[in-house]
Design a protein around this motif. Structure first.
Motif, PDB file in Angstrom:
ATOM      1  N   THR A  80       0.815  -1.210   0.000  1.00  0.00           N
ATOM      2  CA  THR A  80       0.000   0.000   0.000  1.00  0.00           C
ATOM      3  C   THR A  80       0.857   1.272   0.000  1.00  0.00           C
ATOM      4  OG1 THR A  80      -0.252  -0.259   2.405  1.00  0.00           O
ATOM      5  CG2 THR A  80      -2.089  -0.988   1.018  1.00  0.00           C
ATOM      6  N   VAL A  81       2.117   1.164   0.381  1.00  0.00           N
ATOM      7  CA  VAL A  81       3.017   2.323   0.255  1.00  0.00           C
ATOM      8  C   VAL A  81       3.215   2.651  -1.219  1.00  0.00           C
ATOM      9  CG1 VAL A  81       5.327   3.236   0.668  1.00  0.00           C
ATOM     10  CG2 VAL A  81       4.221   1.822   2.416  1.00  0.00           C
ATOM     11  N   GLU A  82       3.576   1.625  -2.009  1.00  0.00           N
ATOM     12  CA  GLU A  82       3.811   1.839  -3.440  1.00  0.00           C
ATOM     13  C   GLU A  82       2.539   2.267  -4.160  1.00  0.00           C
ATOM     14  OE1 GLU A  82       6.817   1.891  -4.689  1.00  0.00           O
ATOM     15  OE2 GLU A  82       7.498   1.440  -2.656  1.00  0.00           O
ATOM     16  N   LEU A  83       1.409   1.643  -3.812  1.00  0.00           N
ATOM     17  CA  LEU A  83       0.136   2.016  -4.437  1.00  0.00           C
ATOM     18  C   LEU A  83      -0.235   3.458  -4.103  1.00  0.00           C
ATOM     19  CD1 LEU A  83      -2.014  -1.197  -3.812  1.00  0.00           C
ATOM     20  CD2 LEU A  83      -1.128  -0.393  -6.001  1.00  0.00           C
ATOM     21  N   ALA A  84      -0.025   3.847  -2.847  1.00  0.00           N
ATOM     22  CA  ALA A  84      -0.370   5.209  -2.427  1.00  0.00           C
ATOM     23  C   ALA A  84       0.503   6.240  -3.134  1.00  0.00           C
ATOM     24  CB  ALA A  84      -0.241   5.346  -0.911  1.00  0.00           C
ATOM     25  N   LYS A  85       1.768   5.934  -3.323  1.00  0.00           N
ATOM     26  CA  LYS A  85       2.654   6.872  -4.019  1.00  0.00           C
ATOM     27  C   LYS A  85       2.184   7.100  -5.454  1.00  0.00           C
ATOM     28  CE  LYS A  85       6.888   6.092  -1.354  1.00  0.00           C
ATOM     29  NZ  LYS A  85       8.253   5.513  -1.360  1.00  0.00           N
ATOM     30  N   ARG A  86       1.599   6.063  -6.061  1.00  0.00           N
ATOM     31  CA  ARG A  86       1.125   6.194  -7.440  1.00  0.00           C
ATOM     32  C   ARG A  86      -0.258   6.837  -7.507  1.00  0.00           C
ATOM     33  NH1 ARG A  86      -1.839   2.718 -10.725  1.00  0.00           N
ATOM     34  NH2 ARG A  86      -1.619   0.945  -9.321  1.00  0.00           N
ATOM     35  N   LEU A  87      -1.146   6.463  -6.573  1.00  0.00           N
ATOM     36  CA  LEU A  87      -2.537   6.895  -6.663  1.00  0.00           C
ATOM     37  C   LEU A  87      -2.859   8.128  -5.815  1.00  0.00           C
ATOM     38  CD1 LEU A  87      -4.123   3.335  -6.539  1.00  0.00           C
ATOM     39  CD2 LEU A  87      -3.966   4.809  -8.547  1.00  0.00           C
ATOM     40  N   ILE A  88      -2.032   8.404  -4.802  1.00  0.00           N
ATOM     41  CA  ILE A  88      -2.215   9.617  -3.985  1.00  0.00           C
ATOM     42  C   ILE A  88      -0.865  10.328  -3.935  1.00  0.00           C
ATOM     43  CG2 ILE A  88      -3.233  10.543  -1.860  1.00  0.00           C
ATOM     44  CD1 ILE A  88      -4.281   7.778  -1.213  1.00  0.00           C
ATOM     45  N   PRO A  89      -0.429  10.920  -5.038  1.00  0.00           N
ATOM     46  CA  PRO A  89       0.919  11.503  -5.107  1.00  0.00           C
ATOM     47  C   PRO A  89       1.066  12.761  -4.256  1.00  0.00           C
ATOM     48  CG  PRO A  89      -0.312  12.025  -7.096  1.00  0.00           C
ATOM     49  CD  PRO A  89      -1.181  11.087  -6.290  1.00  0.00           C
ATOM     50  N   GLU A  90       2.331  13.122  -4.035  1.00  0.00           N
ATOM     51  CA  GLU A  90       2.707  14.390  -3.393  1.00  0.00           C
ATOM     52  C   GLU A  90       2.251  14.493  -1.945  1.00  0.00           C
ATOM     53  OE1 GLU A  90       1.401  17.569  -5.898  1.00  0.00           O
ATOM     54  OE2 GLU A  90       2.542  16.853  -7.640  1.00  0.00           O
ATOM     55  N   GLN A  91       2.153  13.358  -1.253  1.00  0.00           N
ATOM     56  CA  GLN A  91       1.870  13.401   0.174  1.00  0.00           C
ATOM     57  C   GLN A  91       3.165  13.691   0.934  1.00  0.00           C
ATOM     58  OE1 GLN A  91      -1.353  12.986   1.687  1.00  0.00           O
ATOM     59  NE2 GLN A  91      -1.749  13.433  -0.451  1.00  0.00           N
ATOM     60  N   PRO A  92       3.103  14.475   2.016  1.00  0.00           N
ATOM     61  CA  PRO A  92       4.336  14.777   2.760  1.00  0.00           C
ATOM     62  C   PRO A  92       4.975  13.538   3.386  1.00  0.00           C
ATOM     63  CG  PRO A  92       2.386  15.595   3.924  1.00  0.00           C
ATOM     64  CD  PRO A  92       1.930  15.166   2.570  1.00  0.00           C
TER      65      PRO A  92
END
Length: 453
Positions: free
Chosen positions: A113-125
């Motif tokens: 879910t880290v990799e998925l979040a980086k792709r689907l919810i970009p630019e998180q701090p």
């Protein structure tokens, strides 16, 4: 199926850690269908900093089962599942290490879910679990305990599935299912469908999406595909391997998702739906006497439309209602027919002469009121509708007249805090179709509520 897990360990040297707690939630893409949570006696001491972080100490684990005592249950609940975890490489490595000590080769496909979040919810701090779920308005309890982290990961994964409009996660899951064996019979597929509102996705044996549809009763609609005798129905019956679905609760979200995802995924049997479904539009034109007339015509992209309709008759029916509600002359708007009563002035055989009693300025104010109330141009608002269960609601965000996307929420601060809403939002494209889908739904819906901001 997905096995969403979190593991707490003793800490220590690489590949020498032991499991102190494990939580696994079996998730079918919609809800948790099974779970396993247990402390585990690692038979080695816990590192002091880990005990301080998790609150798990050596005394708590003295009477806990050892790993070999829970190993069978772990295999049962993860069997035929894709393992999902936040930083999956760590949890999967720890699990494989423990099974290797028992002489068993544990293998599974994984999703992080880290990799998925980086792709689907970009630019998180930050993509740490705690900071990420807090920024998305997801409540988290028992942080750094297996159960608390695993249920937070489950809620995060559900959002990621919704944000994956290209369906890459689902397509990979379908391919994983295909690898397991024989194609199910059509009646088996129908039996697995819910009688609820949502979007369904028909896949062939290669995992490719061949059709996307929406319905207020997914089971009933799928059954119609499988019993249909049209050419398209027969082709779908011949090619279908499996069907996945997403419950939306809201019919409006189902309509918007269907429109968007057909354009993105371009399934072969949705060809006719790739084009606009709104063939007629309503325009405003001022006549030689200074009155603004409403004109229902074939849609013309070069002209500024007020709203659109799928058919001419739908447009006429709506225009009759508009003229009645806003006291607009039917003749001016191309509706009045002789031998019918003019609703406004109760005059037979209306010739429009009654407009002499209403100045263009007053009449046009009524038309402008109609245009303003039936268009969301330059408006910022949130449309609130039903969710997927009784404790949940859905929200559709329109900002400065532009449709931004939708979200589900069950906590008030997720909807009243616009920044949190934008983070949990499933972003969608604004185009003529979605604008008119929303306008059409607003006209017809009795349950929709509007929050202006």
């Amino acid at each position: 199926m997905y096995a969403i897990l979190d593991i707490e360990t003793t800490g220590g040297q690489f590949n020498e850690e032991g499991i102190t707690e494990i939580a696994i939630y079996k998730f079918d893409g919609h809800e948790v269908v099974d779970q396993f949570i247990s402390l585990v006696n690692p038979e080695i001491p816990i590192q002091p900093f880990v005990a301080k972080l998790t609150g798990i100490n050596n005394a708590m684990l003295e009477s806990a089962p050892k790993f070999f005592e829970v190993a069978k249950r772990i295999i049962e609940i993860t069997s035929d599942c894709i393992i999902v975890a936040h930083n999956a490489s760590f949890d999967y490595r720890i699990l494989r290490t423990e099974f290797r000590r028992l002489g068993y080769n544990f293998e599974s496909k994984t999703l992080c879910t880290v990799e998925l979040a980086k792709r689907l919810i970009p630019e998180q701090p930050s993509y740490s679990l705690g900071k990420l779920v807090r920024s998305l308005g997801i409540p988290i309890a028992d942080r750094h305990r297996a159960s608390g982290d695993a249920i937070a990961t489950t809620k995060l994964f559900k959002i990621l599935l919704e944000k994956d409009l290209e369906k890459t996660i689902v397509k990979d899951f379908v391919k994983f299912e295909i690898e397991k064996g024989i194609s199910p019979k059509l009646q088996d597929i129908v039996s697995q469908m819910p009688s609820k509102t949502g979007v369904y996705y028909i896949h062939n044996e290669g995992g490719t999406l061949i059709y996307i549809g929406k319905s207020q009763n997914i089971k009933k609609r799928v059954n119609q595909h499988f019993t249909g005798i049209t050419t398209k129905s027969k082709k779908i019956q011949a090619e279908v391997f499996t069907i996945t679905y997403e419950e939306t609760g809201s019919e409006l979200i189902a309509l918007l998702k269907e429109s968007e995802e057909i354009k993105i995924n371009r399934p072969r049997y949705n060809r006719s739906q790739r084009k606009t479904i709104f063939q007629y539009a309503l325009y405003a034109e001022k006549d030689t006497n200074g009155y603004i007339n409403l004109k229902l015509e074939k849609a013309d992209g070069r002209k500024k439309e007020i709203t659109s309709f799928a058919t001419l008759q739908e447009g006429k029916n709506a225009l009759f209602k508009f003229t009645a509600k806003y006291h607009l002359c039917q003749k001016l708007n191309g509706l009045y027919q002789t031998k019918k009563e003019c609703f406004q002035y109760k005059i037979k055989e209306c010739d429009g002469a009654c407009l002499g009693e209403v100045t263009p300025e007053i009449y046009n104010l009524r038309v402008q009121q109609f245009i303003s109330e039936n268009s969301f141009e330059n408006k910022s608002m949130i449309l609130l509708d039903r969710g997927r269960n009784v404790s949940e609601r859905s929200a559709i965000l329109i900002e400065n007249g532009i449709y931004k996307g939708y979200a589900y929420y069950d906590l008030n601060y997720q909807i009243t805090n616009i920044e949190i809403l934008k983070k949990i939002l499933i972003p969608m494209q604004h185009n003529r179709d979605v604008k008119n889908i929303i306008q059409n739904y607003i006209r017809k819906s009795k349950s929709l509520k509007t929050l202006h901001f």
